[in-house]
Write an enzyme that holds these catalytic residues in place. Structure first.
Site, PDB file in Angstrom:
ATOM      1  CB  THR A  34      -0.925   0.016   1.216  1.00 38.17           C
ATOM      2  OG1 THR A  34      -1.774  -1.135   1.176  1.00 38.17           O
ATOM      3  CG2 THR A  34      -1.789   1.266   1.231  1.00 38.17           C
ATOM      4  CG  PHE A  71       0.272   4.683   3.675  1.00 38.93           C
ATOM      5  CD1 PHE A  71      -0.881   4.789   4.442  1.00 38.93           C
ATOM      6  CD2 PHE A  71       0.783   3.418   3.427  1.00 38.93           C
ATOM      7  CE1 PHE A  71      -1.513   3.667   4.942  1.00 38.93           C
ATOM      8  CE2 PHE A  71       0.159   2.287   3.927  1.00 38.93           C
ATOM      9  CZ  PHE A  71      -0.995   2.417   4.680  1.00 38.93           C
TER      10      PHE A  71
END
Length: 433
Positions: A309, A311
């Site tokens: 992921t 960010f």
């Protein structure tokens, strides 16, 4: 007329008169007037005027005591009124306590009452000062509860930071805008689940700046209460992104369960532990299992071991772009003629050999539909889009500046979301990372 000449044995009348006058002469005294509203000794000399008793000042402070007698009398009257008011305050208090004088002001030694330490402390200037530099302890907002992947990303982006959990993405944005937090670390895309569209919309709605990025490997686990077996489960709860990232693996495990979405992964684990749900499992991190007393039924249940992921780190002020390391710049633009200018915009980067790393389109909220009337064909309705683009260049690079200058000619709206260092840390899809 015969003059009188005093003899040696006679009295010298002139000397006698002179001695009498000198014995009765009044020696001029000096009155010192100090500023009535300052107590610090460093300013005593500056706020002091010396005046003789005949009313003529020998020295004076032009800011407080004037050179005329009227100014001096006015200052004396003000000081006299201060003394009277202090005496009245002393009489009203019953004369209790030891009274001392400091610079002409009476100080009363009162018995202080102990203050409860649990009372909130007032803000100081350090609470409202600009955020410390990178590497120092920061207050970093993230969405979720302790044990969430966003908390781990905040710790990776800002080691030793004070992580502040927020129940919604928008609360994290507002925490930074209201100076409750110094930074926010929020997900924008996942290698399996795709973009987190909510945060793209919030980037445009709020005026925060992207100051960095961090990529976090995601290692999902299936969690349940101690003693619960997989065949007892009737549902699995987690964040929608986590459910999408584990869809195939849950089917391979033979779990015939309902899948329900909640706000975040660690929140699902907390919900099971708080309500003692023995028929429900959560998809969350191994740290969430430790925090909320759950057992791990299965590890690494994401459909791809290279699940990661991305960010972004948000701040109130942008950082100064540089060219001594790889930088990335994020922009958003739109045009009232729709997608017809998209090729022209992209060519502005292609001609300058600037690589695009991402392009994302979102419907234009203020003008979602564009209507085009054609007498021969009819009425066509097109969606209006906002385009988010990430490209590998710093705003300090002349190529990027020229590219954006050309893009601005083709668009009706252009905004730079941030120019920030790329995440160049080594990455390995292991549980320890």
């Amino acid at each position: 007329m015969q003059s009188l000449t005093p003899s040696s044995s006679g009295v010298n009348l002139k000397s006698l008169i002179r001695s009498k006058i000198q014995s009765h002469r009044v020696v001029p005294s000096r009155l010192v007037i100090r500023c009535a509203y300052r107590f610090d000794s460093s300013n005593v000399a500056a706020n002091t005027g010396t005046i003789n008793t005949n009313g003529a000042p020998s020295t004076y402070n032009a800011g407080h005591v004037g050179p005329s007698r009227a100014d001096w009398q006015s200052s004396c009257a003000i000081l006299a009124s201060k003394v009277v008011s202090q005496q009245q305050d002393t009489e009203m208090s019953g004369g209790a306590g030891n009274i001392t004088a400091v610079n002409g002001h009476k100080m009363i030694d009162l018995d202080l009452v102990a203050i409860n330490d649990n009372q909130p402390k007032p803000l100081t200037i350090t609470d409202l000062s600009p955020a410390p530099m990178h590497g120092a302890q920061l207050r970093v907002a993230y969405q979720g509860v302790p044990g969430a992947y966003s908390e781990a990303a905040a710790g990776k982006a800002y080691p030793k930071c004070e992580a502040i959990p927020c129940d919604q993405f928008e609360v994290a944005f507002q925490a930074v805008e209201l100076w409750i937090a110094d930074r926010a670390v929020l997900p924008v895309e996942n290698s399996l689940g795709g973009s987190i569209h909510r945060n793209y919309d919030l980037l445009l709605r709020h005026r925060l700046h992207i100051v960095g990025e961090v990529q976090l490997p995601v290692h999902h686990c299936l969690l349940a209460l101690p003693g619960v077996r997989k065949e007892y489960l009737t549902r699995v709860i987690s964040h929608p992104q986590a459910l999408a990232q584990c869809e195939l693996t849950l089917t391979k495990l033979g779990l015939n369960v309902a899948r329900e979405a909640v706000d975040d992964t660690a929140g699902a684990a907390e919900y099971i532990a708080a309500n003692n749900l023995r028929d429900t499992a959560a998809i969350a991190s191994a740290r969430a299992a430790d925090l909320y007393g759950l057992q791990i039924l299965a590890e690494g249940i994401q459909d791809d071991s290279s699940n990661v992921t991305r960010f972004v780190m948000l701040a109130r002020e942008p950082i100064i772009p540089r060219t001594d390391r790889p930088f990335k710049t994020s922009i958003v633009f739109a045009h009232h003629e729709g997608t017809s200018v998209l090729f022209k915009v992209l060519s502005a980067f292609a001609f300058r050999n600037i690589s695009l790393t991402k392009i994302e389109s979102r419907p234009h909220r203020n003008r979602p539909i564009r209507v085009v009337d054609d007498a021969n064909v009819g009425t066509a309705k097109h969606f209006e889009y906002m385009f988010y683009v990430d490209f590998e260049a710093s705003m300090a690079d002349v190529r990027a500046q020229n590219a954006l200058a050309e893009v601005q000619e083709f668009t009706s709206f252009l905004r730079v979301l941030g120019s920030y260092p790329m995440d160049m840390t080594p990455w390995c899809p292991s549980r320890e990372d």
